[in-house]
Design an enzyme around this catalytic site. Structure first.
Site, PDB file in Angstrom:
ATOM      1  CE1 TYR A 122      15.957  35.394  53.739  1.00 27.85           C
ATOM      2  CE2 TYR A 122      17.246  36.367  55.516  1.00 27.85           C
ATOM      3  CZ  TYR A 122      16.751  35.252  54.869  1.00 27.85           C
ATOM      4  OH  TYR A 122      17.045  34.000  55.334  1.00 27.85           O
ATOM      5  CG  PHE A 404       9.498  34.003  63.783  1.00 30.33           C
ATOM      6  CD1 PHE A 404       9.670  33.850  62.402  1.00 30.33           C
ATOM      7  CD2 PHE A 404       9.106  35.257  64.256  1.00 30.33           C
ATOM      8  CE1 PHE A 404       9.449  34.911  61.537  1.00 30.33           C
ATOM      9  CE2 PHE A 404       8.886  36.311  63.389  1.00 30.33           C
ATOM     10  CZ  PHE A 404       9.055  36.148  62.022  1.00 30.33           C
TER      11      PHE A 404
HETATM   12  C1  LIG Z   1      22.548  32.975  53.269  1.00 30.71           C
HETATM   13  C2  LIG Z   1      22.492  31.707  52.403  1.00 30.71           C
HETATM   14  C3  LIG Z   1      21.167  30.995  52.658  1.00 30.71           C
HETATM   15  C4  LIG Z   1      22.610  32.115  50.950  1.00 30.71           C
HETATM   16  O1  LIG Z   1      22.380  31.003  50.111  1.00 30.71           O
HETATM   17  P1  LIG Z   1      22.962  30.923  48.623  1.00 30.71           P
HETATM   18  O2  LIG Z   1      22.335  29.729  47.968  1.00 30.71           O
HETATM   19  O3  LIG Z   1      24.426  31.004  48.673  1.00 30.71           O
HETATM   20  O4  LIG Z   1      22.378  32.231  47.965  1.00 30.71           O
HETATM   21  P2  LIG Z   1      22.132  32.472  46.394  1.00 30.71           P
HETATM   22  O5  LIG Z   1      23.248  31.846  45.610  1.00 30.71           O
HETATM   23  O6  LIG Z   1      20.758  32.067  45.991  1.00 30.71           O
HETATM   24  O7  LIG Z   1      22.255  34.039  46.350  1.00 30.71           O
HETATM   25  C5  LIG Z   1      21.218  34.895  45.944  1.00 30.71           C
HETATM   26  C6  LIG Z   1      21.761  36.305  46.032  1.00 30.71           C
HETATM   27  O8  LIG Z   1      21.968  36.656  47.399  1.00 30.71           O
HETATM   28  C7  LIG Z   1      23.328  37.047  47.616  1.00 30.71           C
HETATM   29  N1  LIG Z   1      23.707  36.556  48.938  1.00 30.71           N
HETATM   30  C8  LIG Z   1      23.498  35.320  49.419  1.00 30.71           C
HETATM   31  N2  LIG Z   1      23.932  35.240  50.673  1.00 30.71           N
HETATM   32  C9  LIG Z   1      24.395  36.451  51.013  1.00 30.71           C
HETATM   33  C10 LIG Z   1      24.975  36.973  52.195  1.00 30.71           C
HETATM   34  N3  LIG Z   1      25.134  36.224  53.292  1.00 30.71           N
HETATM   35  N4  LIG Z   1      25.344  38.262  52.188  1.00 30.71           N
HETATM   36  C11 LIG Z   1      25.172  39.027  51.069  1.00 30.71           C
HETATM   37  N5  LIG Z   1      24.626  38.571  49.933  1.00 30.71           N
HETATM   38  C12 LIG Z   1      24.244  37.284  49.905  1.00 30.71           C
HETATM   39  C13 LIG Z   1      24.098  36.383  46.515  1.00 30.71           C
HETATM   40  O9  LIG Z   1      25.298  37.044  46.270  1.00 30.71           O
HETATM   41  C14 LIG Z   1      23.123  36.479  45.359  1.00 30.71           C
HETATM   42  O10 LIG Z   1      23.174  37.814  44.841  1.00 30.71           O
HETATM   43  P3  LIG Z   1      22.621  38.203  43.384  1.00 30.71           P
HETATM   44  O11 LIG Z   1      21.139  38.161  43.473  1.00 30.71           O
HETATM   45  O12 LIG Z   1      23.160  39.573  43.194  1.00 30.71           O
HETATM   46  O13 LIG Z   1      23.171  37.176  42.469  1.00 30.71           O
HETATM   47  C15 LIG Z   1      23.656  30.730  52.742  1.00 30.71           C
HETATM   48  O14 LIG Z   1      24.853  31.409  52.575  1.00 30.71           O
HETATM   49  C16 LIG Z   1      23.605  30.182  54.142  1.00 30.71           C
HETATM   50  O15 LIG Z   1      23.025  29.132  54.370  1.00 30.71           O
HETATM   51  N6  LIG Z   1      24.220  30.887  55.124  1.00 30.71           N
HETATM   52  C17 LIG Z   1      24.314  30.443  56.483  1.00 30.71           C
HETATM   53  C18 LIG Z   1      22.971  30.342  57.168  1.00 30.71           C
HETATM   54  C19 LIG Z   1      22.185  31.613  57.112  1.00 30.71           C
HETATM   55  O16 LIG Z   1      22.679  32.706  57.351  1.00 30.71           O
HETATM   56  N7  LIG Z   1      20.886  31.489  56.802  1.00 30.71           N
HETATM   57  C20 LIG Z   1      19.934  32.576  56.786  1.00 30.71           C
HETATM   58  C21 LIG Z   1      19.106  32.456  58.020  1.00 30.71           C
HETATM   59  S1  LIG Z   1      18.087  33.888  58.269  1.00 30.71           S
END
Ligand SMILES: CC(C)(COP(=O)(O)OP(=O)(O)OC[C@H]1O[C@@H](n2cnc3c(N)ncnc32)[C@H](O)[C@@H]1OP(=O)(O)O)[C@@H](O)C(=O)NCCC(=O)NCCS
Length: 404
Positions: A122, A404
């Protein structure tokens, strides 16, 4: 890949959006469960991400107030963020974050806050780590206090029904003292605190509620569970403290005095405790808590002016910040904090920092000196860091007692 993000409109869409994160928890969505959750989160605060006609991601935000030092600010409580594994790393999360922060801004929420599943996610969207918390596992034989205390009030076991009347008002008193705590609606209390379905017990018994009373007033409470266990004739039981809060130092101390003295258990466990929890100084052997610390709340200033103006400060004095905010460019530029209010300014900047660092500092949990040592703030005028710390410091570390 094109992605369209908008609030969900019915329970089917809500369920798909929740499944985007729920699948990682092994969630089985029943209609009843989804409806209850939708009542709490609401459709309009649940964004779905559509691709080729299907939902492939979701993100929600609770509407609550977050306590900041000396104040209380409307906040988007970001939750249930997830993207289907089939669509990861194609910008779905980025689109969801965009829509969600724009929505929070339109609603006039100066802050967004969240608990992160992973610390790497984030920061790029402007969230800064704002507080720490830790879990404890304390063997019963090390629960003695360093100094004996006579309890000042009395602790009474109550039913969940009685707790429903007694606990929310004292929680509200407590949470306004503690940056990092958030308001709980009646529905929140009912669904998240008093409902106690088997699947949330993690093998332990039902929640037990105690209230702490002094001079006829309820000044604190605790919710805990017994996890019964027995081996070779001796107890291996755990007392799992779900939440223990006090409106006064005496109340918090006496509540813990009660919890640590419950008989026929081997271990007391708790989590989400702040690093300045009084147990560190109350216990004779605090090392035995095996406190393990990690990141807690992440805070994002959606509106820098309103957020900085919404807390109180520990000293007089002014400060000019140069703020960088790529994801929410309306925050970019120079802000002058003076007399407790922040306004745009043309004065020379004294500190230069990304918005994430303001998120870290806002609740008073992380100092500008610490941020500077980590290369997260630049001092442009000598003495500005010390002045910032004199302004932002607060008398306690932020504490968010619930994920939350
Ligand atoms: C985390 C999650 C929501 C990321 O979604 P995503 O659609 O793959 O993310 P995006 O393609 O929009 O990525 C945006 C940026 O964040 C980075 N990023 C996304 N997930 C990341 C992670 N877990 N760790 C590090 N970087 C991450 C991407 O590399 C990308 O980087 P950039 O801005 O340099 O291009 C997804 O992997 C997921 O659902 N994970 C499991 C559930 C989870 O952890 N949810 C969060 C709850 S708090």
């Amino acid at each position: 890949m094109t992605v369209e993000v908008r609030p969900v409109e019915d329970l089917d869409q809500f369920t798909e959006a929740i499944l985007a994160i729920g699948q990682y928890f092994g969630m089985v969505p029943t209609e009843e469960r989804m409806q209850r959750f939708a009542d709490l989160l609401t459709f309009k605060r649940t964004h779905g991400a559509w691709s080729n006609g299907s939902i492939v991601g979701g993100a929600g935000a609770f509407t609550f107030s977050l306590t900041v030092p000396g104040g209380d600010l409307p906040t988007a409580g970001v939750t249930v963020v997830g993207v289907f594994p089939t669509h990861r790393r194609r910008g779905v999360l980025r689109s969801l974050m965009r829509a969600q922060l724009d929505d929070a801004r339109e609603r006039g929420e100066p802050l967004a806050a969240l608990w992160a599943s992973e610390e790497t996610i984030y920061g790029r969207f402007g969230y800064g780590l704002a507080s720490f918390c830790g879990e404890i596992t304390l063997a019963r034989e090390y629960t003695a206090f360093a100094q004996p205390f006579e309890p000042r009030g009395t602790v009474r076991l109550v039913t969940a029904e009685e707790a429903q009347g007694a606990v929310p008002p004292v929680f509200e008193r407590i949470r306004l003292q503690w940056p990092g705590m958030f308001s709980r609606s009646d529905l929140w209390w009912e669904q998240r605190e008093f409902d106690d379905p088997e699947e949330r017990r993690d093998g332990a018994g039902p929640k037990r509620w105690v209230v702490y009373e002094r001079d006829g007033a309820v000044d604190g409470y605790a919710a805990y569970r017994h996890k019964f266990g027995f081996d070779a004739g001796s107890t291996t039981a755990e007392l799992r403290v779900v939440e223990a809060l006090g409106a006064t130092p005496d109340a918090l101390r006496d509540i813990w005095g009660y919890l640590l003295a419950v008989d026929w258990i081997a271990t007391v466990k708790s989590s989400l405790l702040p690093p300045d929890h009084p147990l560190f100084l109350l216990l004779a052997t605090p090392r035995r808590m095996r406190y393990r610390m990690g990141d807690a709340l992440w805070v994002r200033l959606v509106d820098v002016g309103a957020a900085l103006s919404g807390r109180r400060y520990s000293s007089d004095g002014s400060l000019v910040f140069e703020v960088a905010d790529e994801f929410c460019p309306w925050n970019e530029g120079r802000w002058k904090l003076e007399g407790g209010a922040a306004e745009r300014s043309d004065d020379d900047a004294e500190l230069r920092l990304p918005v994430q660092s303001l998120g870290s500092a806002l609740l008073g949990g992380i100092s500008f000196a610490e941020l500077s040592r980590a290369g997260r703030v630049e001092e442009l005028k000598e003495g500005a860091l010390a002045r910032a710390d004199a302004l932002f410091r607060w008398d306690r570390h932020p504490w968010c007692p619930e994920i939350f």
